[in-house]
Design an enzyme around this catalytic site. Structure first.
Site, mmCIF file in Angstrom:
data_model
loop_
_atom_site.group_PDB
_atom_site.id
_atom_site.type_symbol
_atom_site.label_atom_id
_atom_site.label_comp_id
_atom_site.label_asym_id
_atom_site.label_seq_id
_atom_site.Cartn_x
_atom_site.Cartn_y
_atom_site.Cartn_z
ATOM 1 N N ASN A 1 37.787 18.080 -24.563
ATOM 2 C CA ASN A 1 36.940 17.081 -25.210
ATOM 3 C C ASN A 1 35.723 17.680 -25.902
ATOM 4 O O ASN A 1 35.047 17.012 -26.654
ATOM 5 C CB ASN A 1 36.484 16.037 -24.179
ATOM 6 C CG ASN A 1 35.795 16.671 -22.988
ATOM 7 O OD1 ASN A 1 36.053 17.814 -22.640
ATOM 8 N ND2 ASN A 1 34.899 15.927 -22.369
ATOM 9 N N LEU B 1 0.850 -1.190 0.000
ATOM 10 C CA LEU B 1 0.000 0.000 0.000
ATOM 11 C C LEU B 1 0.887 1.242 0.000
ATOM 12 O O LEU B 1 1.687 1.444 0.908
ATOM 13 C CB LEU B 1 -0.917 0.002 1.228
ATOM 14 C CG LEU B 1 -1.766 -1.262 1.411
ATOM 15 C CD1 LEU B 1 -2.644 -1.139 2.660
ATOM 16 C CD2 LEU B 1 -2.619 -1.542 0.173
ATOM 17 N N ARG C 1 54.011 24.950 -29.309
ATOM 18 C CA ARG C 1 53.933 26.154 -28.482
ATOM 19 C C ARG C 1 54.800 27.205 -29.159
ATOM 20 O O ARG C 1 55.626 26.891 -30.022
ATOM 21 C CB ARG C 1 54.405 25.860 -27.056
ATOM 22 C CG ARG C 1 55.853 25.462 -26.977
ATOM 23 C CD ARG C 1 56.293 25.038 -25.583
ATOM 24 N NE ARG C 1 57.707 24.718 -25.625
ATOM 25 C CZ ARG C 1 58.295 23.828 -24.836
ATOM 26 N NH1 ARG C 1 57.593 23.167 -23.931
ATOM 27 N NH2 ARG C 1 59.583 23.614 -24.939
ATOM 28 N N ASN D 1 -0.343 -3.459 15.650
ATOM 29 C CA ASN D 1 -0.414 -3.976 14.287
ATOM 30 C C ASN D 1 0.750 -3.409 13.476
ATOM 31 O O ASN D 1 0.882 -2.196 13.333
ATOM 32 C CB ASN D 1 -1.761 -3.526 13.679
ATOM 33 C CG ASN D 1 -1.827 -3.737 12.182
ATOM 34 O OD1 ASN D 1 -1.124 -4.587 11.642
ATOM 35 N ND2 ASN D 1 -2.684 -2.971 11.523
ATOM 36 N N ASN E 1 52.316 8.720 -18.042
ATOM 37 C CA ASN E 1 52.532 9.716 -17.001
ATOM 38 C C ASN E 1 51.969 11.058 -17.452
ATOM 39 O O ASN E 1 52.312 11.545 -18.530
ATOM 40 C CB ASN E 1 54.027 9.858 -16.713
ATOM 41 C CG ASN E 1 54.234 10.770 -15.516
ATOM 42 O OD1 ASN E 1 54.210 10.335 -14.382
ATOM 43 N ND2 ASN E 1 54.400 12.061 -15.792
ATOM 44 N N ARG F 1 1.087 14.384 7.179
ATOM 45 C CA ARG F 1 1.895 14.671 8.372
ATOM 46 C C ARG F 1 3.387 14.742 8.036
ATOM 47 O O ARG F 1 4.168 15.286 8.790
ATOM 48 C CB ARG F 1 1.670 13.580 9.436
ATOM 49 C CG ARG F 1 0.274 13.568 10.031
ATOM 50 C CD ARG F 1 0.009 12.302 10.847
ATOM 51 N NE ARG F 1 -0.300 11.142 10.010
ATOM 52 C CZ ARG F 1 -0.453 9.905 10.463
ATOM 53 N NH1 ARG F 1 -0.320 9.655 11.749
ATOM 54 N NH2 ARG F 1 -0.730 8.908 9.635
ATOM 55 N N GLY G 1 -8.560 5.357 2.569
ATOM 56 C CA GLY G 1 -8.186 4.424 3.625
ATOM 57 C C GLY G 1 -7.512 3.167 3.085
ATOM 58 O O GLY G 1 -7.552 2.864 1.895
ATOM 59 N N THR G 2 -6.878 2.432 4.024
ATOM 60 C CA THR G 2 -6.077 1.263 3.624
ATOM 61 C C THR G 2 -6.941 0.131 3.050
ATOM 62 O O THR G 2 -6.492 -0.601 2.163
ATOM 63 C CB THR G 2 -5.268 0.734 4.825
ATOM 64 O OG1 THR G 2 -6.137 0.643 5.966
ATOM 65 C CG2 THR G 2 -4.106 1.646 5.163
#
Ligand code: UD1
Ligand code: CA
Length: 455
Positions: A383, A8, A437, A171, A374, A15, A80-81
């Site tokens: 990327n 259920l 570079r 219960n 390394n 609450r 209700g349940t």
């Protein structure tokens, strides 16, 4: 004999003060409903169904993303349940015995369900309620017994007389029903009670032939109706997981700030240090040191691994790897054995080969890196070109100089090297050195060309 389970989970949980269905509120970062579904799967029912209601889409999405072969039934209004269970008639009709569970009581377990089913069969009852004895029974339905001790009814908190309020047997919200009797009883439920709801618990009096299976472990009954209650469940679950792990050989110096999810598996002699959070379906091997301050989610970690101040999600880390401090592994990352990753390194959607070293201040994304590579300090795989992501390939034993940018798609051959400060835009053949570079320019006597203020 066929068995079915109905959970259920339709209530709004006013609450709880939450925007989501109450059953999706989490204990150790897993929705309470997930705990109950795991219990149902462990038991091995022929069929499992969930009654949804309040914000059903959210509940259904959670179920379909995480579980298979679960049927859902919709309760349009939370009446209700008893009304909730009647929505799952189709499932009830198709099996001999039905187990009903509450989606907001996460600690129920398959062993308790087995014990209760045995009692149900041996006592030839038509309904068997799983009960527990609590120090503080407030809020739960009370188990009413006759003078001879026979279980006759369940009385909800709001409907209890002062005498009934003192009863400590409650219960748990978990039951076994014989399907035929349940189908007869459900249409006979009335809502003439303090809440104006159709109480499933009234089935006990309607069916009559009832048994009570009292669990030795009261925790199976604990439910949460408020955030305070949820916090208490988290405390209980957290300490429960940690003591189970200690029993299986995991080490802790202090439990401060350590949160480990219920599904994590951790090997012997692994030490978990403070402020470490381990969640999802994470598996960690033996003899590791995890933490301090690490957050590991849905990862596979081998043996002898050190993760110091690491955040890792959906990553695989093989044996003997050392990562951190302050590193991040993002999804779809595989770190092969013997790799060393140091401070301020991020790896995403990449494979890092055996014994490769990425010591400091580096981003590796969408890359296939070979063994024994390394990386110098401050390397970046560029990327993303603004539209698409591209891969970078780095061959075994390559040497990536400090501050290299690798503009993907790009390949660095085996044993090749890049000069420090290079921005590599073309593939580099094996054994070659690539330098990309500006050439140094020297302006002689430049200093003398204008007046520089000297202090
Ligand atoms: C219920 C039991 C109480 C028991 C307790 C154990 C009833 C009447 N009372 O009380 O005896 O001690 O559980 O935790 O059954 N739900 C629906 N639809 C509804 C109402 C509820 O699907 O219309 C679901 C809720 O989502 C929840 C479960 O049923 O998962 C239990 O409902 P809740 O309102 O929490 O019942 P309790 O007051 O705790
Ligand atoms: Ca409840």
């Amino acid at each position: 004999m066929t068995t079915g389970c109905v959970i259920l989970a339709g209530g709004a949980g006013k609450r709880m003060k939450t925007a989501k269905p109450k059953v999706l509120c989490e204990v150790l970062k897993k929705p309470m409903l997930g705990w109950v579904l795991d219990c149902a799967e462990n038991f091995g029912f022929d069929k499992i169904g969930v009654v949804t209601g309040f914000k059903r889409e959210m509940t259904e999405e959670y179920i379909s993303a995480n579980y298979k072969n679960i049927s859902t039934y919709y309760q349009d209004e939370q009446k209700g349940t008893g009304d909730a269970l009647s929505r799952a008639k189709e499932l009830i009709k198709s099996v001999d015995r039905v187990c009903v569970l509450c989606g907001d009581a996460p600690f129920i377990d398959a062993e308790t369900l087995k014990g209760a089913l045995d009692m149900h069969e041996n006592s030839s009852a038509d309904v068997t309620v799983i009960t527990a004895v609590l120090d503080d029974p407030h809020g739960y339905g009370r188990i009413i017994r006759s003078d001879s001790g026979k279980f006759t009814a369940i009385r909800e908190q709001k409907d209890c007389s002062p005498e009934e309020e003192k009863i400590c047997e409650i219960n748990s919200g978990a039951y076994w029903f014989s399907s035929k009797e349940l189908l007869d009883a459900l249409p006979r439920l009335k809502n003439d009670n303090a809440s104006g709801e159709y109480y499933l618990t009234d089935c006990v009096e309607i069916i009559g032939n009832a048994a009570a299976y009292t669990s030795e472990n009261p925790e199976i009954a604990f439910g949460a109706n408020t955030k305070g209650g949820l916090y208490e469940l988290n405390n209980i679950a957290r300490l429960g997981v940690l003591s189970r792990l200690m029993e299986s050989g995991v080490c802790f110096i202090s439990l401060d700030g350590i949160i480990i999810g219920k599904d994590a598996v951790i090997g012997e002699d692994t030490l978990i240090l403070p402020n470490t959070i381990i969640l999802g379906k994470t598996v960690i091997g033996k003899n590791c040191e995890i933490g301090a301050n690490s957050r590991i989610e849905d990862c596979i970690i081998g043996d002898n691994v050190t993760l110091d101040n690491v955040k890792a999600t959906l990553a695989t880390v093989e044996d003997g790897v050392s990562i951190g401090p302050f590193a991040q592994l993002r999804p779809n990352t595989v770190i092969k054995s013997g790799v060393k990753i140091g401070d301020f390194v991020e790896v995403k959607n990449s494979t890092i080969g055996i014994n490769t070293a990425i010591a400091h201040l580096t981003y590796v994304g969408d890359s296939d890196v070979g063994r024994g590579v390394n990386f110098g300090c401050g390397c970046v795989t560029a990327n993303y070109d603004g539209v698409k992501k591209h891969r970078t390939e780095i061959g075994d034993h390559a040497f990536i100089g400090c501050n290299t940018n690798l503009i993907a798609p790009v390949k660095i051959g085996e044993n090749a090297a890049t000069g420090a400060g290079s921005t590599i835009t073309v593939d580099v053949p094996e054994n070659a050195l690539a330098v990309e570079r500006g050439k140094a320019k020297i302006y002689e006597n430049w200093h003398g060309n204008f007046e520089r203020k000297k202090k």
